[in-house]
Design an enzyme around this catalytic site. Structure first.
Site, PDB file in Angstrom:
ATOM      1  N   GLY A   1      -0.297   6.752  -0.491  1.00  0.00           N
ATOM      2  CA  GLY A   1       0.669   5.820   0.077  1.00  0.00           C
ATOM      3  C   GLY A   1       0.128   4.860   1.110  1.00  0.00           C
TER       4      GLY A   1
ATOM      5  N   HIS B   1      -3.821   6.002  14.004  1.00  0.00           N
ATOM      6  CA  HIS B   1      -3.116   4.932  14.740  1.00  0.00           C
ATOM      7  C   HIS B   1      -2.181   5.492  15.802  1.00  0.00           C
ATOM      8  CE1 HIS B   1      -3.806   1.919  11.197  1.00  0.00           C
ATOM      9  NE2 HIS B   1      -4.843   2.035  11.971  1.00  0.00           N
TER      10      HIS B   1
HETATM   11  P1  CNA Z   1       1.619  -0.268   3.950  1.00  0.00           P
HETATM   12  O1  CNA Z   1       0.661  -1.397   4.088  1.00  0.00           O
HETATM   13  O2  CNA Z   1       3.040  -0.542   4.223  1.00  0.00           O
HETATM   14  O3  CNA Z   1       1.451   0.311   2.446  1.00  0.00           O
HETATM   15  C1  CNA Z   1       2.247   1.351   1.936  1.00  0.00           C
HETATM   16  C2  CNA Z   1       1.860   1.595   0.488  1.00  0.00           C
HETATM   17  O4  CNA Z   1       2.559   2.720   0.020  1.00  0.00           O
HETATM   18  C3  CNA Z   1       2.225   0.426  -0.440  1.00  0.00           C
HETATM   19  O5  CNA Z   1       1.148   0.187  -1.326  1.00  0.00           O
HETATM   20  C4  CNA Z   1       3.470   0.933  -1.183  1.00  0.00           C
HETATM   21  O6  CNA Z   1       3.602   0.403  -2.479  1.00  0.00           O
HETATM   22  C5  CNA Z   1       3.201   2.427  -1.215  1.00  0.00           C
HETATM   23  N1  CNA Z   1       4.419   3.255  -1.267  1.00  0.00           N
HETATM   24  C6  CNA Z   1       5.576   3.075  -0.592  1.00  0.00           C
HETATM   25  N2  CNA Z   1       6.434   4.082  -0.831  1.00  0.00           N
HETATM   26  C7  CNA Z   1       5.815   4.904  -1.704  1.00  0.00           C
HETATM   27  C8  CNA Z   1       6.180   6.133  -2.325  1.00  0.00           C
HETATM   28  N3  CNA Z   1       7.365   6.722  -2.085  1.00  0.00           N
HETATM   29  N4  CNA Z   1       5.311   6.724  -3.161  1.00  0.00           N
HETATM   30  C9  CNA Z   1       4.082   6.158  -3.396  1.00  0.00           C
HETATM   31  N5  CNA Z   1       3.673   5.004  -2.827  1.00  0.00           N
HETATM   32  C10 CNA Z   1       4.517   4.387  -1.976  1.00  0.00           C
HETATM   33  O7  CNA Z   1       1.203   0.960   4.874  1.00  0.00           O
HETATM   34  P2  CNA Z   1      -0.260   1.443   5.329  1.00  0.00           P
HETATM   35  O8  CNA Z   1      -0.085   2.790   5.859  1.00  0.00           O
HETATM   36  O9  CNA Z   1      -1.261   1.177   4.290  1.00  0.00           O
HETATM   37  O10 CNA Z   1      -0.546   0.412   6.527  1.00  0.00           O
HETATM   38  C11 CNA Z   1      -1.009   0.849   7.720  1.00  0.00           C
HETATM   39  C12 CNA Z   1      -0.049   0.619   8.888  1.00  0.00           C
HETATM   40  C13 CNA Z   1       1.377   0.917   8.560  1.00  0.00           C
HETATM   41  C14 CNA Z   1      -0.385   1.580   9.970  1.00  0.00           C
HETATM   42  O11 CNA Z   1      -0.711   0.871  11.121  1.00  0.00           O
HETATM   43  C15 CNA Z   1       0.862   2.430  10.235  1.00  0.00           C
HETATM   44  O12 CNA Z   1       0.984   2.793  11.578  1.00  0.00           O
HETATM   45  C16 CNA Z   1       1.956   1.540   9.815  1.00  0.00           C
HETATM   46  N6  CNA Z   1       3.264   2.181   9.492  1.00  0.00           N
HETATM   47  C17 CNA Z   1       3.497   3.505   9.708  1.00  0.00           C
HETATM   48  C18 CNA Z   1       4.729   4.051   9.395  1.00  0.00           C
HETATM   49  C19 CNA Z   1       4.973   5.525   9.660  1.00  0.00           C
HETATM   50  O13 CNA Z   1       4.442   6.087  10.607  1.00  0.00           O
HETATM   51  N7  CNA Z   1       5.789   6.177   8.832  1.00  0.00           N
HETATM   52  C20 CNA Z   1       5.705   3.260   8.808  1.00  0.00           C
HETATM   53  C21 CNA Z   1       5.444   1.892   8.598  1.00  0.00           C
HETATM   54  C22 CNA Z   1       4.212   1.371   8.951  1.00  0.00           C
END
Ligand code: CNA
Length: 280
Positions: A204, A129
């Site tokens: 995650g 992404h």
């Molecule tokens: P999501 O849909 O937010 O899912 C995250 C998953 O991780 C969930 O099932 C949570 O329960 C789980 N989770 C959260 N914290 C922890 C932890 N510490 N240990 C274990 N599990 C955990 O995010 P996805 O990545 O599935 O969705 C895709 C989107 C989110 C993409 O387009 C990204 O660009 C977008 N995104 C990216 C960031 C980043 O770059 N850090 C942050 C937020 C969203």
């Protein structure tokens, strides 16, 4: 041994005996670096569904009027995710980098835009992404570092949008927004990795954002006879999830098992177990 410890041991054994393991990561790997996820219990969309609806418009705004898109980006508030540039990798990112250094993980396919895998030392990273550190031309696919453009200067001189140095088309940030096609190079490379791997370590992600969420399914259901398929990989791919909660991959039996826990705790323990196995 507790159930989780047994699964950590199992994951370490599976990794140690794999020949082409890859990691898939999502926002959950960066929550311990202080970056909120989208769909976890404290996620940005979970708490603010209106913001999610607005996000569906972002790419169309760029297509409609790239100059206005850039004007808004350069003059309006901060990102929903906070100051990503300040974030530092956490033990989960370092654990994946270490598994790569050990020759076990061959690549990381990430949905994250925060650049933390590279900061932790991972070398072969596919940013599905995009990245907050880059700009991309949607027409020819060229990428540029932000530093290569004086965006504030273009704003001041009324010369927005920035234009591609190769083909002169308006360029956008590299981050892939809702409704925007995945850049062809990473889409192709990720698909190839999903076909090739004999182990997929999924960390995650809620696994609901497509086409990324298709990659575990590709690995699970790939067909013998595919051009990308080699005899060596005809055995069933091992698919491991490490996540705070079950996902559609867990419920549909795409993953073989889920290690339910925090990535910053589970992944370093897996690395320690792999090291012990290797020293035996
Ligand atoms: P999501 O849909 O937010 O899912 C995250 C998953 O991780 C969930 O099932 C949570 O329960 C789980 N989770 C959260 N914290 C922890 C932890 N510490 N240990 C274990 N599990 C955990 O995010 P996805 O990545 O599935 O969705 C895709 C989107 C989110 C993409 O387009 C990204 O660009 C977008 N995104 C990216 C960031 C980043 O770059 N850090 C942050 C937020 C969203």
């Amino acid at each position: 041994m507790s159930g989780v410890e047994e699964l950590i041991e199992r994951a370490a054994r599976d990794l140690a005996s794999s020949s082409y393991a890859i990691a898939l990561t999502g926002a959950g790997i960066s929550t311990d670096s202080g970056i909120p996820d989208f769909r976890g219990p404290n996620g940005i969309w979970t708490k603010n569904p209106e913001a999610e609806k607005r996000a569906y418009e972002t790419y169309f705004r760029f297509l409609r009027d790239p100059a206005q898109y850039w004007h808004d980006r350069l003059t309006m508030g901060t990102s929903l995710l906070g100051n990503l540039q300040e974030a530092k990798p956490n033990p989960a990112h370092y654990a994946l980098a270490e598994l790569e250094k050990m020759g076990i993980i061959k690549s990381v396919l990430t949905q994250n835009i925060d650049g933390l895998h590279e900061k932790a030392g991972s070398q072969r990273v596919f940013e599905y992404h995009g990245s907050i550190y880059k700009l991309r031309c949607p027409s020819c696919g060229c990428r540029f570092r932000y530093e290569e453009y004086d965006l504030k200067g273009l704003l001041a001189e009324g010369k927005l949008p920035p234009r591609c140095r190769e083909c002169s088309s308006p360029i956008k940030d590299d981050v892939v927004h809702f409704n925007e096609p995945i850049p062809a190079d990473v889409a192709h490379a990720s698909l190839e990795e999903a076909h090739r791997c004999d182990l997929m370590l999924i960390c995650g992600t809620s696994a609901v954002v497509y086409p990324f969420a298709e990659l575990p399914r590709v690995a699970r259901y790939r067909r013998a006879g595919s051009r990308l398929f080699s005899l060596e990989q005809e055995k069933r791919t091992v698919i491991i999830e490490v996540n705070a909660e079950p996902t559609p991959l867990t419920r549909e039996g795409i993953s073989d098992y889920l290690i339910q826990g925090r990535l910053a705790e589970v992944l370093p323990q897996i690395v320690e177990r792999v090291k012990k196995l290797r020293s035996q």
